[in-house]
Enzyme design. Structure first.
Site, short mmCIF file in Angstrom:
data_model
loop_
_atom_site.label_atom_id
_atom_site.label_comp_id
_atom_site.label_asym_id
_atom_site.label_seq_id
_atom_site.Cartn_x
_atom_site.Cartn_y
_atom_site.Cartn_z
N PHE A 24 0.85 -1.20 0.00
CA PHE A 24 0.00 0.00 0.00
C PHE A 24 0.88 1.25 0.00
O PHE A 24 1.73 1.42 0.88
CB PHE A 24 -0.90 -0.01 1.25
CG PHE A 24 -1.76 1.22 1.38
CD1 PHE A 24 -2.94 1.35 0.65
CD2 PHE A 24 -1.41 2.25 2.25
CE1 PHE A 24 -3.74 2.48 0.78
CE2 PHE A 24 -2.21 3.38 2.39
CZ PHE A 24 -3.37 3.49 1.65
N GLY A 25 0.69 2.10 -1.01
CA GLY A 25 1.43 3.36 -1.09
C GLY A 25 0.56 4.53 -0.71
O GLY A 25 -0.61 4.60 -1.12
N TYR A 26 1.10 5.44 0.10
CA TYR A 26 0.33 6.61 0.54
C TYR A 26 1.04 7.93 0.21
O TYR A 26 0.49 9.00 0.43
CB TYR A 26 0.06 6.52 2.05
CG TYR A 26 1.33 6.42 2.87
CD1 TYR A 26 2.02 7.56 3.25
CD2 TYR A 26 1.85 5.18 3.22
CE1 TYR A 26 3.21 7.47 3.97
CE2 TYR A 26 3.03 5.08 3.94
CZ TYR A 26 3.70 6.22 4.31
OH TYR A 26 4.88 6.12 5.01
N GLY A 27 2.29 7.84 -0.27
CA GLY A 27 3.06 9.04 -0.59
C GLY A 27 3.52 8.96 -2.04
O GLY A 27 2.70 8.79 -2.96
N SER A 28 4.83 9.02 -2.24
CA SER A 28 5.33 8.94 -3.62
C SER A 28 5.00 7.59 -4.27
O SER A 28 4.95 7.50 -5.50
CB SER A 28 6.84 9.19 -3.67
OG SER A 28 7.54 8.13 -3.07
N GLU A 99 13.27 3.46 0.17
CA GLU A 99 12.61 3.92 1.40
C GLU A 99 13.54 3.86 2.61
O GLU A 99 13.08 3.83 3.75
CB GLU A 99 11.35 3.07 1.65
CG GLU A 99 10.35 3.05 0.51
CD GLU A 99 9.69 4.40 0.27
OE1 GLU A 99 9.50 5.17 1.22
OE2 GLU A 99 9.37 4.69 -0.91
#
Ligand code: SIN
Length: 191
Positions: A24-28, A99
């Site tokens: 799950f990605g929430y930023g870049s 990351e």
């Protein structure tokens, strides 16, 4: 660098025996999916809020003039929307490097959304979380101060402004309301 989480994340191999997993990605990771994925689907997680509270010394800033990028803070009742990607476990190696400045792999329950925004099932997934105890965590600041820091930060991956503008655009495309991000975007426009 302040902290390199690459080696720690190699030990956090929750899904290594699986043929695939959901990231799950929430930023870049929403707008810069420069990794191989099998499919993707809008999704959300609960109990977390997106904040520009994490320093970037390696992508959107430098050790001398760090930028600010997204992380998550615990917020009971909050919903954080983003993009889920079904990937094979080998994709995590390069993502750990991307990351590495304070983010750790964490397991979270994901809720998937269909094309109409309706709920389409739940699965356990993985996020990269930069928690409050990592050395690059900057924490809360006024919108004015955050926007000022973002406006002046540039790093090997590009300007910090681009990161915020692209994230806000991607959230709008997903039909997501995020008060913190949109207020920050507005503040940046006048900075
Ligand atoms: C994410 O996008 O999920 C993590 C933070 C980032 O890489 O911007």
């Amino acid at each position: 660098m302040l902290l390199d989480t690459t080696a720690i994340n190699q030990q956090r191999n929750f899904f290594d025996k699986h043929a695939d997993l959901w990231l799950f990605g929430y930023g870049s990771l929403i707008w810069k999916a420069d990794f191989a994925y099998l499919e993707r689907q809008p999704a959300y997680i609960t109990g977390w809020a997106r904040r520009f509270w994490q320093a970037s010394h390696d992508h959107r800033g430098t050790p001398e003039a760090p930028g600010r990028v997204a992380t998550l803070i615990r917020a009971p009742g909050a919903v954080c929307h983003g993009m889920a990607y079904r990937i094979t476990p080998d994709v995590l190696g390069p993502l750990d490097v991307r990351e590495k400045n304070g983010y750790l792999r964490e397991k979270v329950p994901l809720t998937f959304l269909d094309h109409n925004g309706g709920e389409a099932g739940q699965r356990e997934g993985l996020i990269y979380l930069a928690s409050g105890d990592n050395p690059a965590f900057l924490g809360e600041a006024s919108l004015v101060d955050i926007a000022h820091q973002i406006a002046n930060a540039h790093g090997p991956s590009g300007s910090n402004r681009e990161y915020l503008v692209n994230l806000a655009k991607a959230l709008r495309e997903l039909g997501v309301e995020d008060a913190h991000i949109f207020a920050l975007e507005k503040q940046l426009e006048s900075t």
